[in-house]
Design a protein around this motif. Structure first.
Motif, PDB file in Angstrom:
ATOM      1  N   ALA B  71     -62.490 -37.503  -3.212  1.00  0.00           N
ATOM      2  CA  ALA B  71     -62.316 -37.319  -4.658  1.00  0.00           C
ATOM      3  C   ALA B  71     -62.890 -35.982  -5.103  1.00  0.00           C
ATOM      4  CB  ALA B  71     -62.983 -38.471  -5.414  1.00  0.00           C
ATOM      5  N   SER B  72     -64.099 -35.657  -4.632  1.00  0.00           N
ATOM      6  CA  SER B  72     -64.707 -34.391  -5.053  1.00  0.00           C
ATOM      7  C   SER B  72     -63.861 -33.220  -4.555  1.00  0.00           C
ATOM      8  CB  SER B  72     -66.137 -34.282  -4.526  1.00  0.00           C
ATOM      9  OG  SER B  72     -66.146 -34.238  -3.118  1.00  0.00           O
ATOM     10  N   VAL B  75     -60.690 -32.791  -6.723  1.00  0.00           N
ATOM     11  CA  VAL B  75     -60.947 -32.154  -8.021  1.00  0.00           C
ATOM     12  C   VAL B  75     -61.183 -30.663  -7.834  1.00  0.00           C
ATOM     13  CG1 VAL B  75     -62.576 -32.017  -9.946  1.00  0.00           C
ATOM     14  CG2 VAL B  75     -61.802 -34.251  -9.112  1.00  0.00           C
ATOM     15  N   MET B  76     -61.936 -30.294  -6.785  1.00  0.00           N
ATOM     16  CA  MET B  76     -62.173 -28.864  -6.523  1.00  0.00           C
ATOM     17  C   MET B  76     -60.862 -28.143  -6.242  1.00  0.00           C
ATOM     18  SD  MET B  76     -65.425 -29.332  -4.041  1.00  0.00           S
ATOM     19  CE  MET B  76     -66.923 -30.096  -4.658  1.00  0.00           C
ATOM     20  N   ALA B  79     -59.042 -27.586  -9.597  1.00  0.00           N
ATOM     21  CA  ALA B  79     -59.727 -26.622 -10.464  1.00  0.00           C
ATOM     22  C   ALA B  79     -59.562 -25.197  -9.944  1.00  0.00           C
ATOM     23  CB  ALA B  79     -61.215 -26.981 -10.557  1.00  0.00           C
ATOM     24  N   THR B  80     -59.732 -25.000  -8.633  1.00  0.00           N
ATOM     25  CA  THR B  80     -59.669 -23.639  -8.114  1.00  0.00           C
ATOM     26  C   THR B  80     -58.222 -23.130  -8.044  1.00  0.00           C
ATOM     27  OG1 THR B  80     -59.786 -24.591  -5.876  1.00  0.00           O
ATOM     28  CG2 THR B  80     -61.827 -23.751  -6.825  1.00  0.00           C
ATOM     29  N   ILE B  83     -57.581 -21.700 -11.335  1.00  0.00           N
ATOM     30  CA  ILE B  83     -58.242 -20.406 -11.584  1.00  0.00           C
ATOM     31  C   ILE B  83     -57.460 -19.257 -10.959  1.00  0.00           C
ATOM     32  CG2 ILE B  83     -60.296 -19.020 -11.084  1.00  0.00           C
ATOM     33  CD1 ILE B  83     -61.972 -21.561 -11.397  1.00  0.00           C
ATOM     34  N   MET B 133     -65.865 -15.119  -7.264  1.00  0.00           N
ATOM     35  CA  MET B 133     -67.106 -15.857  -7.534  1.00  0.00           C
ATOM     36  C   MET B 133     -66.850 -17.350  -7.702  1.00  0.00           C
ATOM     37  SD  MET B 133     -68.546 -13.102 -10.297  1.00  0.00           S
ATOM     38  CE  MET B 133     -69.862 -14.113 -10.974  1.00  0.00           C
ATOM     39  N   PHE B 134     -65.973 -17.677  -8.656  1.00  0.00           N
ATOM     40  CA  PHE B 134     -65.861 -19.086  -9.055  1.00  0.00           C
ATOM     41  C   PHE B 134     -64.891 -19.885  -8.176  1.00  0.00           C
ATOM     42  CE2 PHE B 134     -67.698 -17.119 -12.777  1.00  0.00           C
ATOM     43  CZ  PHE B 134     -68.692 -18.035 -13.106  1.00  0.00           C
ATOM     44  N   VAL B 137     -66.744 -18.051  -3.532  1.00  0.00           N
ATOM     45  CA  VAL B 137     -68.166 -18.304  -3.254  1.00  0.00           C
ATOM     46  C   VAL B 137     -68.504 -19.769  -3.538  1.00  0.00           C
ATOM     47  CG1 VAL B 137     -70.527 -17.720  -3.903  1.00  0.00           C
ATOM     48  CG2 VAL B 137     -68.832 -15.921  -3.648  1.00  0.00           C
ATOM     49  N   PHE B 138     -68.008 -20.279  -4.659  1.00  0.00           N
ATOM     50  CA  PHE B 138     -68.237 -21.691  -5.003  1.00  0.00           C
ATOM     51  C   PHE B 138     -67.782 -22.609  -3.869  1.00  0.00           C
ATOM     52  CE2 PHE B 138     -65.493 -25.183  -6.731  1.00  0.00           C
ATOM     53  CZ  PHE B 138     -66.493 -26.131  -6.888  1.00  0.00           C
ATOM     54  N   PHE B 141     -69.847 -22.611  -0.634  1.00  0.00           N
ATOM     55  CA  PHE B 141     -71.045 -23.466  -0.658  1.00  0.00           C
ATOM     56  C   PHE B 141     -70.683 -24.940  -0.528  1.00  0.00           C
ATOM     57  CE2 PHE B 141     -73.493 -19.873  -2.327  1.00  0.00           C
ATOM     58  CZ  PHE B 141     -74.747 -20.114  -1.783  1.00  0.00           C
ATOM     59  N   VAL B 142     -69.794 -25.425  -1.406  1.00  0.00           N
ATOM     60  CA  VAL B 142     -69.604 -26.876  -1.484  1.00  0.00           C
ATOM     61  C   VAL B 142     -68.817 -27.440  -0.305  1.00  0.00           C
ATOM     62  CG1 VAL B 142     -69.948 -27.102  -3.949  1.00  0.00           C
ATOM     63  CG2 VAL B 142     -67.669 -26.572  -3.088  1.00  0.00           C
ATOM     64  N   GLU B 225     -71.210 -13.212  -1.282  1.00  0.00           N
ATOM     65  CA  GLU B 225     -70.118 -13.882  -0.575  1.00  0.00           C
ATOM     66  C   GLU B 225     -70.268 -13.746   0.939  1.00  0.00           C
ATOM     67  OE1 GLU B 225     -66.206 -13.377  -2.252  1.00  0.00           O
ATOM     68  OE2 GLU B 225     -65.306 -13.363  -0.266  1.00  0.00           O
TER      69      GLU B 225
END
Lengths: 188, 555
Positions: B71-72, B75-76, B79-80, B83, B133-134, B137-138, B141-142, B225
């Motif tokens: 699920a996470s 959603v990512m 969202a990305t 963007i 960045m969003f 890089v985001f 990490f996740v 990054e």
């Protein structure tokens, strides 16, 4: 429903933290501690205009300058890249043979002594360095074009040899742009 | 050359030495023990969990753990994708980068959400600073945190007895990101900045060169990054040529730091496994098996690449680039400091082997998961050979576990070989493919290797490429996008189910008749199973590509 809410909130909060806060903090550190490096190691003239970056190769074609390695992208620092030629590619073998001949001719060295790095393009096409051997072979040409003694050029070149870091990492190398700027400065 | 070999040895030794305390620290973080970094990092962890409304004590069985993970990630993805599709109207875009078109965005987002970081765009011209960045890089990490969380859950399953729950996904992922990746990334990024990696919001610099030409020098928010791309086995670079670009990897010191960062967490995960199972010897055996695969590959690559400077940088030298090529592919990282398409034929085969196995250290988290799959298979093979019920850590390995392990293990070659076969058939059935498709930069066996490498890299969630491949086409964007997604989630969900099944079983005390998993004999068995089962099925394609080219070059 709780599953979706958690997933959305986790995405938002980690995006703000890692996409926003993390780069901002580093940007602040860079500005405060390493302003030159963080800005791209730019070299400026007395009037403030930019000559280039110490880390990025630029084209040198005139005999009075040391030449950098060949570039697969014509030193385009907005669209960098390698040639991606494989070792069995006929085009690559032709290109290498052409470059070898050209380097040997203008520097008056035998074909077989031309260093591998001067006939091959680098990974990004922006390799700022050459080996001291490659620089040594170019000294006579540069000195003749400038009408100065070869030893004077050699002396300046040797001052620009960066040894392996910590005596261990990397190979000795010469930054071509910095060397050429030093020549222009010291041998008016 | 001798100095270069010493440097290679020191680099490997330093990574191993530092991975041991890091492995212990990671175990303490994931098991809730106190660590020295708690005063700074625990408040941040609590903040994230509170905002998300996660009860830190809530335990999840393998199913709900997997549901939260998926699920996470879903959603990512959405969202990305939004963007990058709207980056032309979003802020922080000094170079005026246009929106990413849908097929390329599908590939890019699937690539970064799956921790692959295969790049069919070029950073300088394809992404705004905001997207770097969003999105990049985001996700770096996740998604690394996602892999580590899955691995930790699997380890709990192996270690536990009659265990119903494997932990909490959000707690594990937050700890991985906030308490492991973040405190390593910040100092690494600062070291990189000190060496010359830019970190600026200013757009490209416009230079008038010494000889009077104009040169546009792309730069940006690079250092942060590069740090997380290496530590999180992401590998996606800021610029097209990745860490061969002098801004991403300016000096031999930055090269050393990045090589360390590629290897250290994957190595540390093995020691964390030892802590979780309370068997240091098991970790030692697994680590030795990995080294016994890794070191010969490094040796072959260094020997092959000596003197070959095409696509390589003077400041690194060939030995360091060969070490990097192997390390980045065994660890599922995929960043490069030399162009892999220009490696020698056998030198280029080593990265492919690294990705075909995908379990020598492996990606952060997922590498140990892949290794566990091979261990389970080795347990089964050894059990069959000596005529006993296969057991691992005192738990019976039965039909359900073997089915799940086989699914995870067989998916990998299936994706690579089928994908390559489809690509070849499309290529071969096109009239005049060289001009009609424009896929292959190199003719002959090397062209085949370019297609093989692309699917290998996608299935291994690696992200490096034989970049001569003209890969920004609908065929490659869609096909590799799908392979990356399936090859990420099948080998994570199946082992989670396997761990869930093992967790529920009681652990029988080991007797003289048990197969000891922490013995040298078993280590050799695992090594042999990896080489025979993991590698042999790729022999035909290796012969068609790199080996044929090698024979041709030697004439």
């Amino acid at each position: 429903m709780k599953e979706v809410r958690q997933a959305v909130l986790f995405t938002v909060v980690t995006m703000v933290l890692f996409g926003g806060a993390y780069p901002l903090v580093l940007w602040g550190v860079g500005r405060a501690v390493f302003p030159s490096q963080a800005g791209g190691s730019l070299i400026r003239r007395a009037d403030g205009s930019i000559v280039g970056s110490a880390l990025v190769a630029q084209a040198f074609t005139q005999p009075r300058y040391f030449q950098p390695r060949p570039s697969g992208v014509d030193y385009n620092a907005a669209a960098s890249g390698g040639t991606n030629y494989g070792p069995s590619n006929a085009d690559q073998l032709t290109a290498m043979s052409d470059r070898r001949g050209a380097f040997a001719r203008i520097n008056r060295v035998p074909d077989e002594r031309v260093p591998a790095e001067m006939v091959t393009a680098s990974g990004a096409g922006l390799d700022p360095d050459i080996s001291p051997e490659s620089a040594e072979m170019q000294i006579d040409r540069v000195a003749t074009a400038r009408g100065v003694a070869a030893d004077r050029v050699r002396q300046i070149m040797r001052q620009h040899i960066a040894p392996p870091a910590l005596g261990l990492l990397g190979r000795p190398r010469v930054n071509v742009l910095e060397l050429n700027l030093a020549l222009d400065q010291e041998l008016r | 050359m001798a100095l270069e070999l010493i440097a290679v040895t020191v680099t490997i030794a330093f990574s191993i030495a530092t991975s041991i305390p890091l492995g212990a620290y990671m175990f303490r973080v994931f098991s809730g023990a106190r660590t020295i970094a708690d005063p700074v990092l625990v408040p941040l962890e609590r903040l994230v969990l509170r905002v998300c409304g996660v009860d830190a004590g809530a335990q999840q069985d393998w199913r709900s753990y997997a549901v939260s993970l998926l699920a996470s990630n879903a959603v990512m993805w959405v969202a990305t994708f939004a963007i990058v599709s709207a980056q032309h109207v979003l802020p922080i875009n000094p170079d005026g980068i246009a929106a990413m078109e849908p097929a390329l965005a599908f590939n890019t987002i699937s690539s970064f959400v799956t921790n692959t970081n295969l790049q069919h765009y070029s950073g300088e011209s394809g992404l705004s600073y905001f997207s770097q960045m969003f999105v990049i890089v985001f996700l770096q990490f996740v998604t690394a945190a996602t892999g580590m969380a899955a691995c930790v859950a699997a380890m709990r399953g192996l270690a536990g007895q009659r265990l119903a729950a494997l932990g909490n996904f959000y707690v594990d992922a937050t700890r991985a990101a906030v308490r492991i990746l973040l405190p390593l990334s910040v100092p690494l990024a600062i070291v990189l900045m000190s060496q010359g990696t830019p970190m600026t919001f200013e757009g490209a610099a416009r230079a008038a060169t010494v000889e009077g030409a104009s040169q546009t020098i792309a730069r940006g928010v690079v250092a942060g990054e590069v740090a997380i791309k290496q530590l999180g086995s992401n590998g996606g670079g800021y610029f097209g040529p990745n860490s061969a670009h002098p801004f991403e990897n300016p000096t031999p010191i930055s090269n050393f730091a990045e090589l360390w960062a590629i290897a250290v967490i994957p190595m540390a995960m093995v020691w964390t496994l030892g802590h979780f199972t309370r068997r240091r010897r098991l970790a030692l055996v697994v680590f030795a098996v990995m080294l016994a695969l890794y070191l010969p590959m490094v040796g072959v690559a260094i020997a092959q690449e000596t003197g070959s400077m095409e696509g390589k940088e003077v400041r690194f030298g060939t030995a360091s680039s060969a070490l990097w090529a192997v390390t980045t592919t065994v660890t599922s990282n995929g960043s490069v400091n030399a162009m892999h398409d220009s490696l020698t034929p056998i030198g280029g085969l080593m990265p492919m082997i690294g990705m075909w196995l995908n379990n020598i250290f492996g990606g952060v988290g997922v590498g140990v998961i892949n290794m566990l799959i091979f261990i389970i298979v080795a347990v089964f093979v050894a059990g069959m050979m000596i005529g006993r019920t296969p057991e691992f850590l005192g738990k019976k390995v039965e039909a359900r576990e073997m089915k799940l392990a086989s699914l995870a293990m067989l998916w990998h070659p299936l994706a690579i070989l089928t994908g390559t076969a489809v690509a070849c058939s499309v290529w071969a059935s096109t009239g005049d493919p060289a001009t009609a498709l424009g896929w292959l930069k190199n003719p002959g066996p090397h062209g085949f290797s370019e297609m093989l490498y692309e699917f290998t890299s996608s299935a291994a969630n690696n992200g490096s490429g034989f970049e001569g491949l003209g890969d920004n086409t609908p065929f490659w964007n869609v096909s590799t996008g799908l392979v990356m997604m399936l090859s990420r989630y099948i080998p994570i969900i199946a082992p989670l189910a396997l761990a869930g099944a093992l967790a529920a079983k009681p652990s029988a005390p080991e007797t003289a008749g048990s197969l000891r998993a922490d013995s040298a004999v078993f280590g050799f068995t695992v090594w042999a199973v990896i080489v025979i089962l993991g590698l042999l099925m790729f022999m035909p394609v290796a012969v068609l590509g790199p080996i044929a080219e090698s024979l041709a070059v030697r004439g």
